[in-house]
Scaffold this active site. Structure first.
Site, mmCIF file in Angstrom:
data_model
loop_
_atom_site.group_PDB
_atom_site.id
_atom_site.type_symbol
_atom_site.label_atom_id
_atom_site.label_comp_id
_atom_site.label_asym_id
_atom_site.label_seq_id
_atom_site.Cartn_x
_atom_site.Cartn_y
_atom_site.Cartn_z
ATOM 1 N N SER A 67 49.664 -43.314 -37.134
ATOM 2 C CA SER A 67 48.329 -42.846 -37.525
ATOM 3 C C SER A 67 48.322 -41.953 -38.752
ATOM 4 O O SER A 67 47.256 -41.684 -39.299
ATOM 5 C CB SER A 67 47.680 -42.077 -36.369
ATOM 6 N N LYS A 70 46.467 -43.296 -41.634
ATOM 7 C CA LYS A 70 45.006 -43.458 -41.660
ATOM 8 C C LYS A 70 44.309 -42.689 -42.791
ATOM 9 O O LYS A 70 43.471 -43.259 -43.496
ATOM 10 C CB LYS A 70 44.405 -43.062 -40.305
ATOM 11 N N TYR A 192 46.486 -53.641 -40.139
ATOM 12 C CA TYR A 192 46.539 -52.261 -39.633
ATOM 13 C C TYR A 192 47.886 -51.994 -38.937
ATOM 14 O O TYR A 192 48.503 -50.949 -39.140
ATOM 15 C CB TYR A 192 45.351 -52.038 -38.685
ATOM 16 N N TYR A 244 42.357 -35.582 -33.422
ATOM 17 C CA TYR A 244 41.635 -36.215 -32.319
ATOM 18 C C TYR A 244 40.856 -35.182 -31.503
ATOM 19 O O TYR A 244 40.215 -34.305 -32.071
ATOM 20 C CB TYR A 244 42.595 -37.020 -31.432
ATOM 21 N N VAL A 262 51.755 -41.251 -33.550
ATOM 22 C CA VAL A 262 52.498 -41.363 -32.289
ATOM 23 C C VAL A 262 54.002 -41.569 -32.464
ATOM 24 O O VAL A 262 54.742 -41.527 -31.486
ATOM 25 C CB VAL A 262 51.945 -42.489 -31.376
HETATM 26 N N1 GLU Z 1 49.731 -47.767 -34.274
HETATM 27 C C1 GLU Z 1 49.248 -46.801 -33.310
HETATM 28 C C2 GLU Z 1 48.046 -47.365 -32.586
HETATM 29 O O1 GLU Z 1 47.187 -47.920 -33.230
HETATM 30 C C3 GLU Z 1 48.897 -45.532 -34.025
HETATM 31 C C4 GLU Z 1 48.309 -44.490 -33.098
HETATM 32 C C5 GLU Z 1 48.659 -43.086 -33.520
HETATM 33 O O2 GLU Z 1 49.640 -42.868 -34.212
HETATM 34 O O3 GLU Z 1 47.941 -42.156 -33.082
HETATM 35 O O4 GLU Z 1 47.945 -47.261 -31.401
#
Ligand code: GLU
Length: 449
Positions: A67, A70, A192, A244, A262
């Site tokens: 993430s 992003k 993605y 988050y 994550v």
């Molecule tokens: N590739 C992970 C997902 O989409 C990233 C989530 C994250 O890092 O918070 O679930």
């Protein structure tokens, strides 16, 4: 590295030592390949706006962005489409929910923000996909420019998420069912996954965060990766949504725009100050690195990095408010003295922004209280004048000139003369000289220099 700057490295090393024993949390395992990570890896990195690099521990260990990608892909979308167009498809409100929540605004179907998966999938879908430059190539190129080196994909992590990522696919289908999106989120979800599998180190992430902090210019390469307003927009969304459902508490306690992933990466940016990154893969229940959270929290407290702290005023802007008569004037004839008495002189230093310009304008008025005569503004020690301050200083001097007084600047670097975006209608550039004495001489009616 020089011994003095080792002090910064020492601060990172101390954090490493202090939190290395923290073994709480669990590896992400819903992407099976992530569960194979070395759980004790721990790296910290900081990069300054001058491109100075500091690190401790496993700052060179590769891992996937997840993430943390992003905000950077959001930056790319904003650069290509602009804020208003992107906001038509992705909102910018904290969701108060987990990263993978199935939450779309009830009336519009828009995801809450680009930091949760639903919003990130749309953001990725918005990146143009043309035969010349496929969507993922644009994304990888952009991420690489943020890092200052060519990045690549961890194909094993990608394959692992592609094989198990049905929740994200479900989100993409749901998004497609809710609204007239101009692009296909279902096709984009595979891109993605690839973007999440881009491989970086903590040092790379610190460079990426530093680029956002530095107005979109990579401090290592000088590359203007995204425009300055885009960097500010991304930092704003990171500040409110990057952590988050823990974003409010994070802003309250740590006070820095941040983004976690994550795989264990965590970035934080101090606007105009530094980029920070940590890597430690054990996560708290919200999906944020336990050690990363602890280390950045401690660093912010120790170094006083909280954004909302009332900063001590930078070195005073105005260094002199006087009349030319108060200043030494080698060679000035006695009859000049009365003339010099009438010339107000203000000298400023450092970087001039809105706040500093306000002080300068106030000082210009002060310098004229005795005689309401001509005025000289000495910018010889000024290191920069931003767009807003330039317009303010020109405007203030223009008003004095409109009162019928001569105004001049000592502006050897011609900072007030620089044109800037939207400056076409700004008041005219004041008469400019290289030295203060030349400016004073012109104001006392002497020959123009
Ligand atoms: N590739 C992970 C997902 O989409 C990233 C989530 C994250 O890092 O918070 O679930």
């Amino acid at each position: 590295m020089s011994p003095a700057a080792e002090a910064v490295t020492d601060a990172l090393r101390e954090l490493h030592t202090r939190f290395a024993g923290l073994r709480d949390g669990r590896l992400a395992d819903y992407i099976p390949q992530l569960a194979r990570t070395e759980p004790d890896a721990f790296g910290l990195a900081l990069i300054s706006m001058d491109g100075h690099r500091y690190s401790a521990g496993d700052a060179g260990t590769p891992f996937t962005m997840q993430s943390v990608s992003k905000p950077f892909v959001y930056a790319l979308a904003l650069s290509v489409l602009g804020l208003d167009e992107v906001c038509r498809w992705v909102s910018a409100e904290p969701s108060g929910e987990a990263y993978n929540a199935i939450s779309l605004e009830p009336d519009t179907g828009r995801p809450d923000n680009a930091m949760v998966n639903a919003g990130a999938i749309i953001t990725t879908a918005l990146i143009p996909d043309t035969p010349d430059t496929p969507r993922f190539e644009r994304i990888l190129d952009c991420l690489s420019r943020f890092a200052g080196r060519r990045l690549d994909v961890d194909e094993q992590v990608y394959a692992s998420e592609a094989a198990t990522g049905d929740r994200n696919r479900a989100l993409a289908y749901l998004i497609r069912s809710t609204g007239p999106l101009p692009v296909d989120p279902v096709a984009a979800v595979e891109t993605y996954f690839r973007q999440c599998a881009v491989r970086v180190t903590a040092l790379d992430l610190a460079a990426m965060a530093a680029t956002l902090a530095n107005g979109g210019v990579n401090p290592l390469t000088g590359d203007a990766v995204v425009p300055e307003p885009v960097a500010a927009q991304v930092l704003a969304v990171m500040a409110t949504c990057g952590m988050y459902d823990a974003s409010g508490e994070w802003l309250l306690r740590v006070g820095l725009p941040a983004k976690s992933g994550v795989s264990g990466g965590l970035i934080a940016a101090g606007p105009a100050r530094f980029g920070l990154a940590t890597y430690s893969p054990r996560l708290d229940p919200g999906g944020t690195s336990v050690r990363g959270r602890a280390a950045l929290g401690a660093l912010s407290e120790r170094l006083g990095l909280h954004l909302m702290h009332n900063p001590a005023l930078a070195a005073s802007t105005v260094t002199l408010v006087a009349t030319a008569g108060d200043l030494p004037a080698a060679g000035a004839a006695p009859q000049d003295r009365a003339l010099r008495e009438r010339v107000g002189v203000v000298a400023a230093q450092g970087a001039i922004d809105f706040t500093a310009a306000e002080r300068v304008l106030y000082a210009l008025d002060e310098s004229r209280t005795r005689s309401a005569g001509p005025v000289v503004l000495d910018l010889g020690q000024v290191t920069g004048v931003d767009r807003v301050a330039r317009a303010m200083l020109r405007g203030g001097l223009g008003r004095i000139a409109a009162d019928g007084a001569r105004t001049a600047v000592a502006d050897p670097a011609r900072r007030l003369a620089l044109p800037g975006p939207g400056q076409r209608d700004a008041p005219t550039v004041p008469r400019s000289f290289v030295t203060r004495e030349q400016a004073v001489a012109w104001c006392t009616g002497g020959p123009a220099g």
